[in-house]
Design a protein around this motif. Structure first.
Motif, PDB file in Angstrom:
ATOM      1  N   ALA A 205      45.762  51.053  39.500  1.00  0.00           N
ATOM      2  CA  ALA A 205      44.621  51.310  38.619  1.00  0.00           C
ATOM      3  C   ALA A 205      44.567  50.281  37.493  1.00  0.00           C
ATOM      4  CB  ALA A 205      44.717  52.722  38.046  1.00  0.00           C
ATOM      5  N   ARG A 206      45.717  49.895  36.972  1.00  0.00           N
ATOM      6  CA  ARG A 206      45.744  48.901  35.891  1.00  0.00           C
ATOM      7  C   ARG A 206      45.320  47.533  36.400  1.00  0.00           C
ATOM      8  NH1 ARG A 206      51.029  49.315  32.192  1.00  0.00           N
ATOM      9  NH2 ARG A 206      49.731  47.866  30.994  1.00  0.00           N
ATOM     10  N   VAL A 207      45.744  47.180  37.612  1.00  0.00           N
ATOM     11  CA  VAL A 207      45.325  45.902  38.195  1.00  0.00           C
ATOM     12  C   VAL A 207      43.819  45.898  38.418  1.00  0.00           C
ATOM     13  CG1 VAL A 207      45.462  44.437  40.247  1.00  0.00           C
ATOM     14  CG2 VAL A 207      47.550  45.352  39.239  1.00  0.00           C
ATOM     15  N   ASN A 208      43.277  47.001  38.929  1.00  0.00           N
ATOM     16  CA  ASN A 208      41.835  47.096  39.150  1.00  0.00           C
ATOM     17  C   ASN A 208      41.068  46.984  37.837  1.00  0.00           C
ATOM     18  OD1 ASN A 208      42.214  47.404  41.910  1.00  0.00           O
ATOM     19  ND2 ASN A 208      42.155  49.638  41.822  1.00  0.00           N
ATOM     20  N   ALA A 209      41.604  47.617  36.799  1.00  0.00           N
ATOM     21  CA  ALA A 209      40.943  47.549  35.496  1.00  0.00           C
ATOM     22  C   ALA A 209      40.982  46.129  34.941  1.00  0.00           C
ATOM     23  CB  ALA A 209      41.607  48.515  34.521  1.00  0.00           C
ATOM     24  N   PHE A 210      42.111  45.451  35.127  1.00  0.00           N
ATOM     25  CA  PHE A 210      42.215  44.078  34.636  1.00  0.00           C
ATOM     26  C   PHE A 210      41.321  43.143  35.447  1.00  0.00           C
ATOM     27  CE2 PHE A 210      44.342  39.907  34.247  1.00  0.00           C
ATOM     28  CZ  PHE A 210      44.299  39.784  32.867  1.00  0.00           C
ATOM     29  N   GLU A 211      41.216  43.388  36.746  1.00  0.00           N
ATOM     30  CA  GLU A 211      40.319  42.588  37.578  1.00  0.00           C
ATOM     31  C   GLU A 211      38.867  42.759  37.123  1.00  0.00           C
ATOM     32  OE1 GLU A 211      39.239  41.854  42.310  1.00  0.00           O
ATOM     33  OE2 GLU A 211      40.382  43.615  41.696  1.00  0.00           O
ATOM     34  N   ALA A 212      38.478  43.999  36.814  1.00  0.00           N
ATOM     35  CA  ALA A 212      37.120  44.239  36.321  1.00  0.00           C
ATOM     36  C   ALA A 212      36.900  43.532  34.992  1.00  0.00           C
ATOM     37  CB  ALA A 212      36.875  45.739  36.176  1.00  0.00           C
ATOM     38  N   ARG A 213      37.933  43.525  34.167  1.00  0.00           N
ATOM     39  CA  ARG A 213      37.839  42.825  32.877  1.00  0.00           C
ATOM     40  C   ARG A 213      37.650  41.334  33.083  1.00  0.00           C
ATOM     41  NH1 ARG A 213      41.855  42.808  28.314  1.00  0.00           N
ATOM     42  NH2 ARG A 213      41.349  40.933  27.121  1.00  0.00           N
ATOM     43  N   LEU A 214      38.388  40.738  34.047  1.00  0.00           N
ATOM     44  CA  LEU A 214      38.221  39.312  34.338  1.00  0.00           C
ATOM     45  C   LEU A 214      36.826  39.020  34.893  1.00  0.00           C
ATOM     46  CD1 LEU A 214      41.656  38.275  35.918  1.00  0.00           C
ATOM     47  CD2 LEU A 214      40.811  37.809  33.608  1.00  0.00           C
ATOM     48  N   HIS A 215      36.295  39.943  35.689  1.00  0.00           N
ATOM     49  CA  HIS A 215      34.929  39.773  36.183  1.00  0.00           C
ATOM     50  C   HIS A 215      33.934  39.723  35.018  1.00  0.00           C
ATOM     51  CE1 HIS A 215      35.284  39.781  40.505  1.00  0.00           C
ATOM     52  NE2 HIS A 215      36.022  40.878  40.511  1.00  0.00           N
ATOM     53  N   ARG A 216      34.127  40.596  34.042  1.00  0.00           N
ATOM     54  CA  ARG A 216      33.224  40.601  32.887  1.00  0.00           C
ATOM     55  C   ARG A 216      33.352  39.305  32.087  1.00  0.00           C
ATOM     56  NH1 ARG A 216      35.058  46.030  32.801  1.00  0.00           N
ATOM     57  NH2 ARG A 216      36.603  45.534  31.191  1.00  0.00           N
ATOM     58  N   PHE A 217      34.581  38.829  31.934  1.00  0.00           N
ATOM     59  CA  PHE A 217      34.795  37.567  31.231  1.00  0.00           C
ATOM     60  C   PHE A 217      34.149  36.416  32.004  1.00  0.00           C
ATOM     61  CE2 PHE A 217      37.566  33.765  30.635  1.00  0.00           C
ATOM     62  CZ  PHE A 217      37.203  33.491  29.326  1.00  0.00           C
ATOM     63  N   ALA A 218      34.317  36.408  33.324  1.00  0.00           N
ATOM     64  CA  ALA A 218      33.701  35.365  34.148  1.00  0.00           C
ATOM     65  C   ALA A 218      32.185  35.398  34.017  1.00  0.00           C
ATOM     66  CB  ALA A 218      34.119  35.537  35.608  1.00  0.00           C
ATOM     67  N   ASP A 219      31.606  36.587  33.937  1.00  0.00           N
ATOM     68  CA  ASP A 219      30.156  36.700  33.767  1.00  0.00           C
ATOM     69  C   ASP A 219      29.715  36.107  32.432  1.00  0.00           C
ATOM     70  OD1 ASP A 219      29.886  37.923  36.223  1.00  0.00           O
ATOM     71  OD2 ASP A 219      29.878  39.963  35.414  1.00  0.00           O
ATOM     72  N   ARG A 220      30.503  36.351  31.374  1.00  0.00           N
ATOM     73  CA  ARG A 220      30.150  35.789  30.064  1.00  0.00           C
ATOM     74  C   ARG A 220      30.248  34.269  30.069  1.00  0.00           C
ATOM     75  NH1 ARG A 220      33.440  40.070  28.175  1.00  0.00           N
ATOM     76  NH2 ARG A 220      35.058  38.606  27.514  1.00  0.00           N
ATOM     77  N   VAL A 221      31.307  33.753  30.688  1.00  0.00           N
ATOM     78  CA  VAL A 221      31.455  32.297  30.774  1.00  0.00           C
ATOM     79  C   VAL A 221      30.334  31.701  31.606  1.00  0.00           C
ATOM     80  CG1 VAL A 221      32.947  30.423  31.586  1.00  0.00           C
ATOM     81  CG2 VAL A 221      33.953  32.416  30.455  1.00  0.00           C
ATOM     82  N   SER A 222      30.016  32.357  32.717  1.00  0.00           N
ATOM     83  CA  SER A 222      28.937  31.883  33.570  1.00  0.00           C
ATOM     84  C   SER A 222      27.615  31.867  32.821  1.00  0.00           C
ATOM     85  CB  SER A 222      28.831  32.770  34.813  1.00  0.00           C
ATOM     86  OG  SER A 222      27.815  32.312  35.680  1.00  0.00           O
ATOM     87  N   GLY A 223      27.364  32.895  32.029  1.00  0.00           N
ATOM     88  CA  GLY A 223      26.148  32.931  31.236  1.00  0.00           C
ATOM     89  C   GLY A 223      26.107  31.826  30.198  1.00  0.00           C
ATOM     90  N   GLN A 224      27.256  31.569  29.579  1.00  0.00           N
ATOM     91  CA  GLN A 224      27.317  30.501  28.581  1.00  0.00           C
ATOM     92  C   GLN A 224      27.070  29.143  29.228  1.00  0.00           C
ATOM     93  OE1 GLN A 224      30.749  30.752  26.042  1.00  0.00           O
ATOM     94  NE2 GLN A 224      30.604  28.628  25.386  1.00  0.00           N
ATOM     95  N   ILE A 225      27.666  28.914  30.386  1.00  0.00           N
ATOM     96  CA  ILE A 225      27.453  27.648  31.097  1.00  0.00           C
ATOM     97  C   ILE A 225      26.005  27.526  31.534  1.00  0.00           C
ATOM     98  CG2 ILE A 225      28.013  26.371  33.202  1.00  0.00           C
ATOM     99  CD1 ILE A 225      30.873  27.388  32.930  1.00  0.00           C
ATOM    100  N   GLY A 226      25.412  28.644  31.996  1.00  0.00           N
ATOM    101  CA  GLY A 226      24.016  28.623  32.391  1.00  0.00           C
ATOM    102  C   GLY A 226      23.093  28.235  31.242  1.00  0.00           C
ATOM    103  N   ARG A 227      23.386  28.739  30.052  1.00  0.00           N
ATOM    104  CA  ARG A 227      22.567  28.385  28.895  1.00  0.00           C
ATOM    105  C   ARG A 227      22.714  26.917  28.536  1.00  0.00           C
ATOM    106  NH1 ARG A 227      24.351  33.561  27.354  1.00  0.00           N
ATOM    107  NH2 ARG A 227      26.125  32.670  26.221  1.00  0.00           N
ATOM    108  N   GLU A 228      23.951  26.394  28.680  1.00  0.00           N
ATOM    109  CA  GLU A 228      24.168  24.976  28.406  1.00  0.00           C
ATOM    110  C   GLU A 228      23.408  24.117  29.395  1.00  0.00           C
ATOM    111  OE1 GLU A 228      28.331  24.270  28.444  1.00  0.00           O
ATOM    112  OE2 GLU A 228      28.733  25.411  26.620  1.00  0.00           O
ATOM    113  N   LEU A 229      23.387  24.545  30.678  1.00  0.00           N
ATOM    114  CA  LEU A 229      22.649  23.782  31.690  1.00  0.00           C
ATOM    115  C   LEU A 229      21.148  23.798  31.410  1.00  0.00           C
ATOM    116  CD1 LEU A 229      24.514  24.858  34.972  1.00  0.00           C
ATOM    117  CD2 LEU A 229      24.596  22.624  33.832  1.00  0.00           C
ATOM    118  N   GLU A 230      20.642  24.951  31.001  1.00  0.00           N
ATOM    119  CA  GLU A 230      19.213  25.044  30.706  1.00  0.00           C
ATOM    120  C   GLU A 230      18.858  24.218  29.477  1.00  0.00           C
ATOM    121  OE1 GLU A 230      18.417  29.161  30.262  1.00  0.00           O
ATOM    122  OE2 GLU A 230      18.639  29.620  32.390  1.00  0.00           O
ATOM    123  N   GLY A 231      19.771  24.228  28.520  1.00  0.00           N
ATOM    124  CA  GLY A 231      19.509  23.442  27.306  1.00  0.00           C
ATOM    125  C   GLY A 231      19.637  21.946  27.546  1.00  0.00           C
ATOM    126  N   GLY A 232      20.475  21.585  28.597  1.00  0.00           N
ATOM    127  CA  GLY A 232      20.646  20.163  28.889  1.00  0.00           C
ATOM    128  C   GLY A 232      19.512  19.629  29.704  1.00  0.00           C
TER     129      GLY A 232
END
Length: 232
Positions: A205-232
């Motif tokens: 359960a802890r591994v699954n929770a940490f995996e979900a947390r990494l997914h959320r972090f990856a989504d935030r990074v992906s969103g940040q990169i997407g904004r940089e690409l749109e701005g570029g």
């Protein structure tokens, strides 16, 4: 030996060591194997608990710094990538972005953003696999140990019946020692299995929770990169 004399000679408390020493060699081998499995399970439990605490602590620190940094790339040094799961996820996305760039320019921005997201998702899955790799032993111990103990029990009971036939005596004095040794094997099997099952369920359960947390972090990074690409 009469039943009364057997009771008089019987020990007043359970002695696990004496039960082991008096057991048949097969039952002894079963008990030794189960004890080794139990010790190894507890070593995994303690080491995983400490490891998971460190992984979460480092991830908390890195993610907070990464999302607030003016230059997030500066946080992706060798040390962070070696010790921090979140850093490796972000580094996978940055590496894919660089691979999609041609002299600093990204021609297919939508495709690059998708590939970045996929790269980080793949890294998240790898991090979860690495964390849960040693938990397989706990699952195996939890499912197999009771049956191994039961094998020792069956063998001990078979040996007790053999003693009945050999001595032509079915008194409790003949049967009780073998049955006690046999049931001791089952007890050791449960002793090994119960903590392993509890720990496996909890840690999974802890591994699954940490995996979900990494997914959320990856989504935030992906969103940040997407904004940089749109701005570029």
């Amino acid at each position: 030996m009469t039943f009364q004399s057997f009771l008089a000679a019987a020990p007043t408390r359970l002695d696990p060591l004496q039960l082991f020493l008096d057991a048949d060699i097969v039952v002894q081998a079963v008990i030794v194997g189960l004890v080794i499995a139990s010790i190894w399970s507890w070593a995994i439990i303690v080491s995983f608990w400490l490891r998971m605490a460190g992984v979460k602590r480092r991830a908390n620190s890195f993610e907070a710094d990464f999302m607030e940094a003016e230059d997030p790339h500066s946080l992706l040094g060798e040390k962070n990538r070696r010790t921090n799961a979140s850093a490796r996820v972000a580094a996978a996305g940055i590496a894919e972005l660089r691979a999609s760039s041609d002299k600093g320019r990204v021609r297919d921005k939508a495709g690059a953003a998708q590939r970045v997201s996929m790269a980080m998702e793949g890294q998240v899955a790898e991090e979860a696999d690495n964390l849960s790799a040693r938990l397989n032993f706990l699952a195996t111990t939890g499912s197999v140990a009771p049956f191994v103990g039961l094998f020792g029990t069956v063998w001990g009971i078979m040996n007790s019946f053999f003693q009945i036939g050999a001595q032509e005596n079915s008194s409790l004095a003949v049967v009780a020692p073998g049955i006690s040794e046999a049931l001791f094997a089952t007890a050791i099997g449960l002793f090994a299995a119960i903590p392993a099952v509890i720990a496996y369920n909890r840690f999974s359960a802890r591994v699954n929770a940490f995996e979900a947390r990494l997914h959320r972090f990856a989504d935030r990074v992906s969103g940040q990169i997407g904004r940089e690409l749109e701005g570029g």
